[in-house]
Design a protein around this motif. Structure first.
Motif, PDB file in Angstrom:
ATOM      1  N   THR A  37      -1.002  12.130   6.009  1.00 35.00           N
ATOM      2  CA  THR A  37      -1.125  10.696   6.234  1.00 35.00           C
ATOM      3  C   THR A  37      -1.390  10.034   4.888  1.00 35.00           C
ATOM      4  OG1 THR A  37      -1.939  10.982   8.492  1.00 35.00           O
ATOM      5  CG2 THR A  37      -2.407   8.887   7.428  1.00 35.00           C
ATOM      6  N   VAL A  38      -0.603   9.008   4.580  1.00 37.53           N
ATOM      7  CA  VAL A  38      -0.560   8.389   3.253  1.00 37.53           C
ATOM      8  C   VAL A  38      -0.825   6.897   3.397  1.00 37.53           C
ATOM      9  CG1 VAL A  38       0.845   8.088   1.177  1.00 37.53           C
ATOM     10  CG2 VAL A  38       1.259  10.041   2.694  1.00 37.53           C
ATOM     11  N   TYR A  39      -1.576   6.323   2.453  1.00 29.73           N
ATOM     12  CA  TYR A  39      -1.799   4.877   2.579  1.00 29.73           C
ATOM     13  C   TYR A  39      -1.447   4.132   1.306  1.00 29.73           C
ATOM     14  CZ  TYR A  39      -6.168   2.990   0.348  1.00 29.73           C
ATOM     15  OH  TYR A  39      -7.105   2.475  -0.501  1.00 29.73           O
ATOM     16  N   LEU A  40      -1.048   2.889   1.526  1.00 27.84           N
ATOM     17  CA  LEU A  40      -0.710   1.947   0.458  1.00 27.84           C
ATOM     18  C   LEU A  40      -1.347   0.621   0.823  1.00 27.84           C
ATOM     19  CD1 LEU A  40       1.029   1.326  -2.112  1.00 27.84           C
ATOM     20  CD2 LEU A  40       2.892   0.741  -0.554  1.00 27.84           C
ATOM     21  N   GLY A  41      -2.060   0.008  -0.127  1.00 28.73           N
ATOM     22  CA  GLY A  41      -2.806  -1.200   0.183  1.00 28.73           C
ATOM     23  C   GLY A  41      -2.161  -2.470  -0.339  1.00 28.73           C
ATOM     24  N   PHE A  42      -2.395  -3.567   0.378  1.00 26.42           N
ATOM     25  CA  PHE A  42      -1.879  -4.886   0.008  1.00 26.42           C
ATOM     26  C   PHE A  42      -2.974  -5.918   0.255  1.00 26.42           C
ATOM     27  CE2 PHE A  42       1.537  -2.287   1.630  1.00 26.42           C
ATOM     28  CZ  PHE A  42       2.588  -2.478   0.747  1.00 26.42           C
ATOM     29  N   ASP A  43      -3.353  -6.650  -0.773  1.00 21.78           N
ATOM     30  CA  ASP A  43      -4.230  -7.793  -0.537  1.00 21.78           C
ATOM     31  C   ASP A  43      -3.381  -8.987  -0.110  1.00 21.78           C
ATOM     32  OD1 ASP A  43      -6.700  -6.684  -0.905  1.00 21.78           O
ATOM     33  OD2 ASP A  43      -6.861  -7.217  -3.026  1.00 21.78           O
ATOM     34  N   ALA A  44      -3.953  -9.807   0.775  1.00 21.85           N
ATOM     35  CA  ALA A  44      -3.198 -10.915   1.384  1.00 21.85           C
ATOM     36  C   ALA A  44      -3.314 -12.167   0.532  1.00 21.85           C
ATOM     37  CB  ALA A  44      -3.704 -11.160   2.806  1.00 21.85           C
ATOM     38  N   THR A  45      -2.791 -12.109  -0.693  1.00 17.12           N
ATOM     39  CA  THR A  45      -2.904 -13.234  -1.622  1.00 17.12           C
ATOM     40  C   THR A  45      -1.755 -14.225  -1.495  1.00 17.12           C
ATOM     41  OG1 THR A  45      -1.865 -11.845  -3.315  1.00 17.12           O
ATOM     42  CG2 THR A  45      -4.266 -11.935  -3.288  1.00 17.12           C
ATOM     43  N   ALA A  46      -0.711 -13.894  -0.735  1.00 14.35           N
ATOM     44  CA  ALA A  46       0.423 -14.800  -0.498  1.00 14.35           C
ATOM     45  C   ALA A  46       0.951 -14.514   0.900  1.00 14.35           C
ATOM     46  CB  ALA A  46       1.517 -14.596  -1.545  1.00 14.35           C
ATOM     47  N   ASP A  47       1.805 -15.403   1.413  1.00 12.13           N
ATOM     48  CA  ASP A  47       2.296 -15.239   2.780  1.00 12.13           C
ATOM     49  C   ASP A  47       3.601 -14.448   2.843  1.00 12.13           C
ATOM     50  OD1 ASP A  47       3.933 -17.146   1.675  1.00 12.13           O
ATOM     51  OD2 ASP A  47       3.610 -18.662   3.228  1.00 12.13           O
ATOM     52  N   SER A  48       3.977 -13.804   1.743  1.00 14.67           N
ATOM     53  CA  SER A  48       5.138 -12.920   1.728  1.00 14.67           C
ATOM     54  C   SER A  48       4.942 -11.898   0.613  1.00 14.67           C
ATOM     55  CB  SER A  48       6.427 -13.709   1.489  1.00 14.67           C
ATOM     56  OG  SER A  48       7.534 -12.838   1.282  1.00 14.67           O
ATOM     57  N   LEU A  49       5.492 -10.719   0.803  1.00 10.51           N
ATOM     58  CA  LEU A  49       5.594  -9.769  -0.294  1.00 10.51           C
ATOM     59  C   LEU A  49       6.782 -10.162  -1.166  1.00 10.51           C
ATOM     60  CD1 LEU A  49       5.013  -6.407   1.629  1.00 10.51           C
ATOM     61  CD2 LEU A  49       3.326  -7.827   0.457  1.00 10.51           C
ATOM     62  N   ALA A 104      -0.149 -12.544   8.441  1.00  9.07           N
ATOM     63  CA  ALA A 104       0.980 -12.661   9.367  1.00  9.07           C
ATOM     64  C   ALA A 104       2.302 -12.649   8.613  1.00  9.07           C
ATOM     65  CB  ALA A 104       0.846 -13.943  10.193  1.00  9.07           C
ATOM     66  N   GLY A 105       2.336 -13.297   7.449  1.00  6.59           N
ATOM     67  CA  GLY A 105       3.574 -13.357   6.680  1.00  6.59           C
ATOM     68  C   GLY A 105       3.981 -12.021   6.096  1.00  6.59           C
ATOM     69  N   ILE A 106       3.016 -11.298   5.506  1.00  5.07           N
ATOM     70  CA  ILE A 106       3.403 -10.056   4.827  1.00  5.07           C
ATOM     71  C   ILE A 106       3.667  -8.916   5.795  1.00  5.07           C
ATOM     72  CG2 ILE A 106       2.198 -10.729   2.720  1.00  5.07           C
ATOM     73  CD1 ILE A 106      -0.011  -8.861   3.359  1.00  5.07           C
ATOM     74  N   THR A 107       3.043  -8.936   6.959  1.00  3.15           N
ATOM     75  CA  THR A 107       3.300  -7.850   7.906  1.00  3.15           C
ATOM     76  C   THR A 107       4.708  -7.922   8.497  1.00  3.15           C
ATOM     77  OG1 THR A 107       2.180  -9.148   9.630  1.00  3.15           O
ATOM     78  CG2 THR A 107       0.891  -7.450   8.532  1.00  3.15           C
ATOM     79  N   GLN A 108       5.369  -9.078   8.395  1.00 11.34           N
ATOM     80  CA  GLN A 108       6.763  -9.167   8.861  1.00 11.34           C
ATOM     81  C   GLN A 108       7.658  -8.153   8.152  1.00 11.34           C
ATOM     82  OE1 GLN A 108       8.491 -13.100   8.518  1.00 11.34           O
ATOM     83  NE2 GLN A 108       6.563 -14.102   9.023  1.00 11.34           N
ATOM     84  N   THR A 109       7.317  -7.863   6.907  1.00 13.65           N
ATOM     85  CA  THR A 109       8.185  -7.044   6.066  1.00 13.65           C
ATOM     86  C   THR A 109       8.121  -5.567   6.416  1.00 13.65           C
ATOM     87  OG1 THR A 109       7.803  -8.614   4.263  1.00 13.65           O
ATOM     88  CG2 THR A 109       8.710  -6.476   3.660  1.00 13.65           C
ATOM     89  N   PHE A 110       6.981  -5.095   6.856  1.00 11.01           N
ATOM     90  CA  PHE A 110       6.770  -3.654   6.972  1.00 11.01           C
ATOM     91  C   PHE A 110       7.774  -2.964   7.875  1.00 11.01           C
ATOM     92  CE2 PHE A 110       2.041  -4.654   6.128  1.00 11.01           C
ATOM     93  CZ  PHE A 110       2.251  -4.616   4.767  1.00 11.01           C
ATOM     94  N   GLY A 111       8.071  -3.601   9.011  1.00  9.95           N
ATOM     95  CA  GLY A 111       8.958  -2.971   9.983  1.00  9.95           C
ATOM     96  C   GLY A 111      10.399  -2.849   9.516  1.00  9.95           C
ATOM     97  N   ARG A 112      10.777  -3.553   8.456  1.00 11.91           N
ATOM     98  CA  ARG A 112      12.139  -3.428   7.934  1.00 11.91           C
ATOM     99  C   ARG A 112      12.297  -2.152   7.120  1.00 11.91           C
ATOM    100  NH1 ARG A 112      11.814  -8.998   4.982  1.00 11.91           N
ATOM    101  NH2 ARG A 112      10.864 -10.251   6.643  1.00 11.91           N
ATOM    102  N   TYR A 113      11.206  -1.654   6.572  1.00 10.55           N
ATOM    103  CA  TYR A 113      11.287  -0.483   5.703  1.00 10.55           C
ATOM    104  C   TYR A 113      10.720   0.779   6.337  1.00 10.55           C
ATOM    105  CZ  TYR A 113      12.575  -3.739   2.054  1.00 10.55           C
ATOM    106  OH  TYR A 113      13.243  -4.690   1.319  1.00 10.55           O
TER     107      TYR A 113
END
Length: 414
Positions: A37-49, A104-113
């Protein structure tokens, strides 16, 4: 015969994903032993990656395809502080509502990859506010703070360089690395996570998590960092001359996203194909070696592959068709970024200079005039030398071209 996981490490190295590892031999052995199990972190500093985040998402994608489970950690709590690593000033403070909107904005991206869900190999999206919001200060000092020496923390490059340049570093920011270390240990306890990924600037933070687990008598953890990416012309990956290259279509039109890759520097083509597409390395090397103008075909392949992952195959095809229409026929506008122009502004005699500055397409009126004087402004393929004259009042919309690579549709609105 090499194991599949040994081959995976070799593949990731060949594609340019690996910079440093806390224990590459030990990690290889763990990969051989089964699913990690591997993790990668993202701070929510903008509404898109943006495309600067793609390296990590693509690495996670390769790991998931090899049978490992990804965790995408959203810093709902740590966003309130901001990672001070290699920054000269504090990040602006965001309100709780802004952080929720950004998540909410950045989590949209995850499911594409990545494949997300409840299956054994499916990816998870978690928020560190789930455990940090309920963690008391004295409890944190007792469980985490006592394991770290201030003397050692002051030797880390991210801290030392900030202090050497005599820029202020708040106690709040100084504690960020301890919170990230705690996140890694918490993910190990909750989800069996043993590997953290990050950019090269995260090396100290990752080491602290590995060390914290050891000092607390926990599981052996591993860290892997990726090279910090910059384009060959020196820009930070994720930035263009026009600003951030966002992954969400509501922040950046897919056509402009496609164009970012199509217009990349010749020196970056091979590296980008290896990192941001899933093409076999033999094909990557063949495309990168195309001579002269033929290299443009490799850039089109790169743009199509990257846009397909981000926005889907049909969108990528439409972007390519729009580009071909622009360059070959000069009329197709589908997929272009819209520059709105109200009928009232048109009738009152708004100039193209006014529109370019108001829409943020040029930084100043002088810049717009200089671009036009050099033949860099065209409406429907015709050069506009005097951009201070009013737009034609009988017009109903125009194809606007700025230089050879930036194209927009001026569209009338009520």
């Amino acid at each position: 015969m090499p194991s599949p996981h040994h081959d995976l490490i070799a593949l990731l190295q060949a594609r340019g994903f690996i910079h440093q590892c806390t224990d590459l031999q030990g990690l290889s052995a763990q990969l051989d032993s089964g699913s990690l199990t591997v993790y990668l972190g993202f701070d929510a500093t903008a509404d898109s990656l943006h495309v600067g985040h793609l390296q990590g998402l693509m690495l996670m994608r390769w790991l998931q395809k090899a049978g490992h489970r990804p965790i995408l950690l959203i810093g709902g709590a740590t966003t309130r502080i901001g990672d001070p690593s290699f920054r000269d000033e504090s990040r602006p403070m965001l309100s709780e509502a802004q952080i929720v909107e950004n998540i909410a904005g950045i989590t949209q991206t995850f499911g594409r990859y990545l494949t997300l869900g409840d299956g054994p190999g499916d990816g998870l999206v978690v928020d560190n506010a789930d455990w940090l919001d309920g963690l008391g200060y004295l409890q944190f000092l007792s469980e985490v703070g006592r394991h770290f020496s201030i003397n050692r923390l002051l030797t880390f490059d991210a801290v030392r360089q900030r202090l050497d340049r005599e820029h202020s570093l708040s106690f709040q920011e100084f504690g960020y690395t301890l919170l990230q270390a705690h996140d890694f240990v918490e993910l190990s306890r909750r989800h069996g996570c043993t590997l953290q990924l990050g950019g090269a600037d995260q090396w100290a933070n990752i080491i602290n998590g590995v060390e914290l687990s050891r000092r607390q008598g926990g599981t052996q953890l591993y860290g892997l960092t990726m090279p910090l990416l910059a384009t060959s012309d020196g820009r930070k990956m994720g930035k263009s001359a026009q600003g951030a290259v966002w992954l969400n279509a509501d922040k950046l039109a897919p056509f402009d996203f496609w164009q970012f890759w199509r217009n990349c520097d010749d020196r970056d083509v091979g590296r980008f194909l290896a990192l941001f597409t899933e093409l076999p390395l033999d094909e990557v090397n063949r495309l990168a070696a195309l001579p002269g103008a033929e290299l443009n075909q490799a850039k089109i392949v790169l743009a199509n592959e990257a846009t397909t992952l981000a926005h889907g195959q049909e969108t990528a095809r439409a972007a390519e068709a729009a580009a071909r229409g622009l360059f070959e026929h000069g009329a197709m506008r589908e997929g272009l970024t819209i520059v709105p122009l109200s009928c009232a502004d048109l009738q009152r005699g708004l100039s193209l200079t006014d529109l370019l500055v108001a829409a943020g397409l040029q930084p100043s009126r002088g810049a717009a005039r200089r671009l036009a004087a050099g033949g860099g402004v065209r409406l429907d393929g015709v050069s506009v030398v005097n951009v201070d004259t009013a737009l034609p009042r009988d017009g109903c919309g125009w194809l606007l071209s700025l230089g050879k690579k930036r194209h927009f549709e001026i569209r009338l609105t009520d």
